[in-house]
Design a protein around this motif. Structure first.
Motif, mmCIF file in Angstrom:
data_model
loop_
_atom_site.group_PDB
_atom_site.id
_atom_site.type_symbol
_atom_site.label_atom_id
_atom_site.label_comp_id
_atom_site.label_asym_id
_atom_site.label_seq_id
_atom_site.Cartn_x
_atom_site.Cartn_y
_atom_site.Cartn_z
ATOM 1 N N VAL A 160 77.196 -9.574 117.172
ATOM 2 C CA VAL A 160 77.009 -8.770 115.951
ATOM 3 C C VAL A 160 77.147 -9.632 114.694
ATOM 4 N N GLU A 161 77.715 -10.826 114.844
ATOM 5 C CA GLU A 161 77.953 -11.673 113.667
ATOM 6 C C GLU A 161 76.790 -12.621 113.385
ATOM 7 N N TYR A 162 76.749 -13.130 112.153
ATOM 8 C CA TYR A 162 75.808 -14.193 111.822
ATOM 9 C C TYR A 162 76.110 -15.413 112.681
ATOM 10 N N GLU A 163 75.036 -16.134 113.015
ATOM 11 C CA GLU A 163 75.195 -17.447 113.630
ATOM 12 C C GLU A 163 75.499 -18.488 112.570
ATOM 13 N N ASN A 164 75.925 -19.684 113.004
ATOM 14 C CA ASN A 164 75.971 -20.768 112.034
ATOM 15 C C ASN A 164 74.551 -21.170 111.683
ATOM 16 N N ILE A 165 74.428 -21.930 110.619
ATOM 17 C CA ILE A 165 73.118 -22.040 109.977
ATOM 18 C C ILE A 165 72.097 -22.815 110.804
ATOM 19 N N GLU A 166 72.537 -23.796 111.591
ATOM 20 C CA GLU A 166 71.586 -24.559 112.427
ATOM 21 C C GLU A 166 71.040 -23.712 113.578
ATOM 22 N N GLY A 167 71.833 -22.738 114.012
ATOM 23 C CA GLY A 167 71.423 -21.893 115.127
ATOM 24 C C GLY A 167 72.272 -22.118 116.363
ATOM 25 N N ASN A 168 72.004 -21.357 117.391
ATOM 26 C CA ASN A 168 72.752 -21.347 118.641
ATOM 27 C C ASN A 168 72.842 -22.757 119.254
ATOM 28 N N ALA A 169 74.075 -23.239 119.481
ATOM 29 C CA ALA A 169 74.275 -24.623 119.919
ATOM 30 C C ALA A 169 73.753 -24.859 121.334
ATOM 31 N N LEU A 170 73.988 -23.915 122.233
ATOM 32 C CA LEU A 170 73.516 -24.073 123.612
ATOM 33 C C LEU A 170 71.991 -24.120 123.646
ATOM 34 N N LEU A 171 71.390 -23.239 122.885
ATOM 35 C CA LEU A 171 69.925 -23.212 122.828
ATOM 36 C C LEU A 171 69.381 -24.536 122.301
ATOM 37 N N ARG A 172 69.995 -25.043 121.235
ATOM 38 C CA ARG A 172 69.521 -26.297 120.656
ATOM 39 C C ARG A 172 69.702 -27.458 121.628
ATOM 40 N N ARG A 173 70.773 -27.410 122.412
ATOM 41 C CA ARG A 173 70.982 -28.463 123.403
ATOM 42 C C ARG A 173 69.886 -28.434 124.465
ATOM 43 N N HIS A 174 69.558 -27.216 124.929
ATOM 44 C CA HIS A 174 68.492 -27.115 125.936
ATOM 45 C C HIS A 174 67.149 -27.581 125.386
ATOM 46 N N ILE A 175 66.869 -27.227 124.143
ATOM 47 C CA ILE A 175 65.603 -27.652 123.532
ATOM 48 C C ILE A 175 65.543 -29.177 123.449
ATOM 49 N N ALA A 176 66.684 -29.774 123.090
ATOM 50 C CA ALA A 176 66.741 -31.237 123.000
ATOM 51 C C ALA A 176 66.552 -31.875 124.380
ATOM 52 N N LYS A 177 67.211 -31.300 125.397
ATOM 53 C CA LYS A 177 67.064 -31.817 126.762
ATOM 54 C C LYS A 177 65.606 -31.754 127.208
ATOM 55 N N TRP A 178 64.993 -30.618 126.923
ATOM 56 C CA TRP A 178 63.626 -30.334 127.342
ATOM 57 C C TRP A 178 62.621 -31.286 126.686
ATOM 58 N N ALA A 179 62.991 -31.824 125.517
ATOM 59 C CA ALA A 179 62.070 -32.679 124.752
ATOM 60 C C ALA A 179 61.740 -33.972 125.490
ATOM 61 N N ILE A 180 62.572 -34.321 126.466
ATOM 62 C CA ILE A 180 62.310 -35.522 127.244
ATOM 63 C C ILE A 180 60.978 -35.402 127.990
ATOM 64 N N ASN A 181 60.576 -34.161 128.282
ATOM 65 C CA ASN A 181 59.298 -33.932 128.969
ATOM 66 C C ASN A 181 58.108 -34.394 128.162
ATOM 67 N N TYR A 182 58.245 -34.413 126.843
ATOM 68 C CA TYR A 182 57.149 -34.979 126.038
ATOM 69 C C TYR A 182 57.584 -36.291 125.377
ATOM 70 N N ASN A 183 58.516 -36.946 126.095
ATOM 71 C CA ASN A 183 58.946 -38.302 125.729
ATOM 72 C C ASN A 183 59.544 -38.397 124.341
ATOM 73 N N LEU A 184 60.247 -37.360 123.960
ATOM 74 C CA LEU A 184 60.911 -37.367 122.667
ATOM 75 C C LEU A 184 62.415 -37.378 122.906
ATOM 76 N N ASN A 185 63.074 -38.314 122.291
ATOM 77 C CA ASN A 185 64.506 -38.452 122.478
ATOM 78 C C ASN A 185 65.254 -37.909 121.262
ATOM 79 N N VAL A 186 65.772 -36.698 121.385
ATOM 80 C CA VAL A 186 66.525 -36.082 120.284
ATOM 81 C C VAL A 186 67.791 -35.439 120.838
ATOM 82 N N ASN A 187 68.700 -35.076 119.944
ATOM 83 C CA ASN A 187 69.858 -34.309 120.381
ATOM 84 C C ASN A 187 69.925 -32.981 119.629
ATOM 85 N N GLU A 188 70.920 -32.163 119.970
ATOM 86 C CA GLU A 188 70.938 -30.798 119.437
ATOM 87 C C GLU A 188 70.993 -30.766 117.915
ATOM 88 N N ASN A 189 71.544 -31.805 117.291
ATOM 89 C CA ASN A 189 71.606 -31.820 115.825
ATOM 90 C C ASN A 189 70.247 -32.040 115.171
#
Lengths: 484, 484
Positions: A150-179
């Motif tokens: 029910v509360e606002y998220e922090n401004i960057e967004g859901n940390a777990l989601l961002r981590r998964h997106i960063a992990k997934w980026a390896i599939n297109y050869n992009l090396n990033v982290n959740e930040n």
């Protein structure tokens, strides 16, 4: 003896291939359909694995079937009429800011109308979505989130989601982290923030031609002027034109859908992506890359993004789960490069927070093998659909139309005889509850009035097939009228 | 005999009143706390209902307690120091478009930081929200929505939700139906669409002064120039100044928070609302009315909106459930008057669809008496908090500060000695994990540097009280430094 055994084996594998070929040609095995596995053929026919394999190789050689890694063999569009590709577009290199809202059909007016066969919407049929599993993720999300979302998220967004997106980026050869990831309310919201970060009212942005109408509309609503670039239906924007424009015009951003392009269906070759990034970096023009169809490739591997080749942080990569999991969840993201702070500020000003619950639900869904398994099925379904559409178009549309060859995604682009106006076809088709997207929606200039985009995202069933055939008849009638 | 009986009764009710007064004065009954019901007093003391009632009337006469319809009696802020109200603001009547982002503290940086006592955020403590019931509504939403909410909604938004919003509008004497309502991703998104519908980069909009910083930032991010109007902390914008400005400046929109104003806490009197609507109609300047605190009134009835008096469709009313139910659900709406088509188009371009699931969950929650019951409790809790804050401020802050008297909502506005810089107080307080909002954030001009906004939306507990007292000590130190 050995020779004889080999030759018997040959006969057997050819016999099996012949049998399957008959089934394919008589539509018992439908275009796009999955064939039994080699193991299954071996077991059922009482032959060795290698014999079964040889039969499939024979069919593959004849282009009757094709294989997909980890998925098996599928029936190819064997009787395909070799439609030519549409021509490279040739827009005027002029900046345009006219409002074209009157011309535009509002594609979303009928978005929830179940009576209409939606060849216009670029979204997957709900039949292709893992709804039951997502429901479970929603319930888990209410448990996992502090105060149940029910509360606002922090401004960057859901940390777990961002981590998964960063992990997934390896599939297109992009090396990033959740930040390096900022979540958004879907992809168009992501593109909007990127545009607002680098361009203001009156500025010029360069796009493909044809360009996704949603991007054209968004640019217009932000008061931006638009410069359309010549675009090849197999390789994307013309690189020479791009350099000329970057050099001679004051461009504030480029926007590209580099993979499984909407509407043309091409994926820009990796070499071209590299060159695009070199050029925009050389001329210090940020690139907004919309990669929303990136996971929906039909070939054997995930194509890279332009962002993959971005060493200076000049590329803002936008994406969402709207084409792969749940459009209604509104879960998108940006990998913003050097524009991170600006985009965070824009997000905090314009929406404060995204919907915490659905973002956590998607994060939960990604927290296992489910997404990869789901994507594999979705890709196969869309690929099969694309083949069925192409086959049906070959059989029921005028023979001289030009047709794109999508590398993935949802769309076919048709170029009809230049005397045909697809806006008229739109109005005729919608009377019969069939919705298409006229070519005029993909440009601000005087072009593509004889083109249309068809989406094959909906489930292939009798009604789909009949509607597509009916659309072919409408077009054929228009062709006949031309001749008289 | 009768006289004697009456006099005994008198004695009894006075005795009860005396007893309760003692409990109040010794903080056994805390400021803002609910008193036992009259029925309960009658039963426990063994007196008649009318005697118990007489005791409460006596306490009410002495301003020790106050009553709220359907809720009962509450302890008043009995020892309140009569702080003066802040002065009517006196901004320069000039249009300003400077970027002030460097000066601004990003209030959302610490939005999810549980270590910080958030006197800065205008959101209700999760303790005040009906989380368990909302969770049930989420689960029901997955069942009620076609395809469980994974699909896009139609463009106007959830029909059930819009119907409830329309029904609810009768509480502020507005007669609309569901077709007059468009849902959005929270209230700031609603205000953004309204602004985009009527103003473009370089245009001027008029706002209150002080104005909610979110609105200032939004206007700036859209390239708009801002004209701040003199504003009275009890009645809102100065009507003469408004007319002068409407007459002499080219204003594209006014934006007002007419009820339980952020940050000043006033509700504009109904007469003033009427006049505002007459004026903006006369000069054909659309009004964007942000009514996000409208349900959080402390007095006996829901105040009207400006929209209530709008006969020509010139008022766009914006609201959300972020202050009353679930900020993280992102459920807002617009009642757009004559700008409906433009706003629908902007919504379709910029977000396509809101989050289907949480919008249906709120619709489900509204589909019963729950919301009214919840609001009653929430209003009582916030009212109690506001009194506790005022009492604590009276006791622990310098005596000469000026203090607003909120009619509802979340905020107190403090005007300190003009030698005090509240930005310094902000930096000092945040070191001790206390967050306030400096007055400078509420203007683009050189004013309010000695003001601050405090939110009493958080739960009143030992830590809250201690932090508020500590803040008083920080301020007192600054005062002492001034004297030396």
């Amino acid at each position: 003896m050995e020779n004889k055994a080999t030759s018997t084996k040959e006969v057997i594998y050819l016999k099996i291939a012949k049998l399957l070929e008959k089934q394919i040609k008589s539509n018992v095995l439908r275009v796009g359909e999955k064939l039994p596995s080699i193991r299954e053929v071996s077991r059922k026919r009482g032959v060795s694995i290698s014999t079964a394999q040889a039969a499939y190789w024979e069919l593959e050689r004849k282009k009757l079937i094709f294989s997909k890694p980890k998925s098996g063999y599928f029936v190819n569009n064997w009787n395909k009429h070799k439609h030519r590709l549409p021509e490279t577009s040739n827009p005027n290199l002029e900046t345009i800011d006219k409002q074209k809202s009157d011309l535009l059909i509002n594609i979303y007016d009928t978005i929830a109308d179940k009576n209409i066969v939606q060849f216009s919407l670029g979204i997957p049929s709900p039949d292709y979505l893992p709804i039951a599993k997502l429901n479970k993720s929603v319930v888990r999300a209410t448990r996992e989130l502090k105060n149940c979302g029910v509360e606002y998220e922090n401004i960057e967004g859901n940390a777990l989601l961002r981590r998964h997106i960063a992990k997934w980026a390896i599939n297109y050869n992009l090396n990033v982290n959740e930040n390096d990831v900022i979540t958004t309310t879907g992809c168009i919201n992501a593109v909007a923030y990127c545009l607002m970060a680098v361009a203001k009212s009156g500025d010029v942005v360069a796009v493909e031609s044809p360009a996704y109408y949603g991007i054209l509309q968004l640019c217009q609503s932000l008061g931006l002027k638009i410069l359309e670039l010549p675009t090849n239906p197999a390789t994307g924007i013309d690189l020479e034109a791009l350099e000329m424009v970057l050099k001679n015009y004051k461009i504030k951003a480029c926007i590209l859908i580099s993979n499984m392009n909407n509407p043309l269906g091409y994926s820009m070759p990796d070499e071209n992506k590299k060159t695009v990034v070199e050029l925009i970096t050389k001329y210090s023009v940020p690139l907004i890359e919309d990669d929303i169809y990136g996971e929906l490739y039909f070939e054997s591997k995930r194509p890279d993004t332009c962002k993959t080749y971005d060493t200076e942080g000049m590329v803002m990569l936008c994406n969402s789960f709207s084409k792969t999991l749940a459009p209604g969840y509104r879960v998108g993201w940006i990998i913003p490069g050097k524009f991170r702070e600006k985009i965070l500020k824009l997000k905090s000003i314009n929406t404060i927070s995204v919907t915490a619950l659905t973002h956590q639900a998607v994060a939960d869904f990604l927290d296992s093998e489910r997404y990869e398994n789901h994507l594999r099925k979705l890709r196969n379904a869309l690929h099969a659909n694309s083949l069925l559409f192409q086959k049906t178009i070959s059989e029921h549309f005028p023979a001289d139309i030009k047709l794109s060859q999508p590398k993935g995604g949802f769309f076919l682009w048709l170029e009809l005889h230049e005397g045909i106006n697809t806006l008229e076809i739109y109005y005729e088709a919608i009377k019969h509850n069939i919705s298409i997207t006229p070519g005029k929606m993909f440009t601000l200039q005087d072009q593509f009035s004889n083109c249309m985009r068809l989406s094959y995202g909906l489930n292939w069933e009798e009604r789909t097939e009949k509607s597509l055939i009916f659309l072919g008849q409408i077009i054929t009638k228009q062709y006949n009228r031309l001749k008289n």
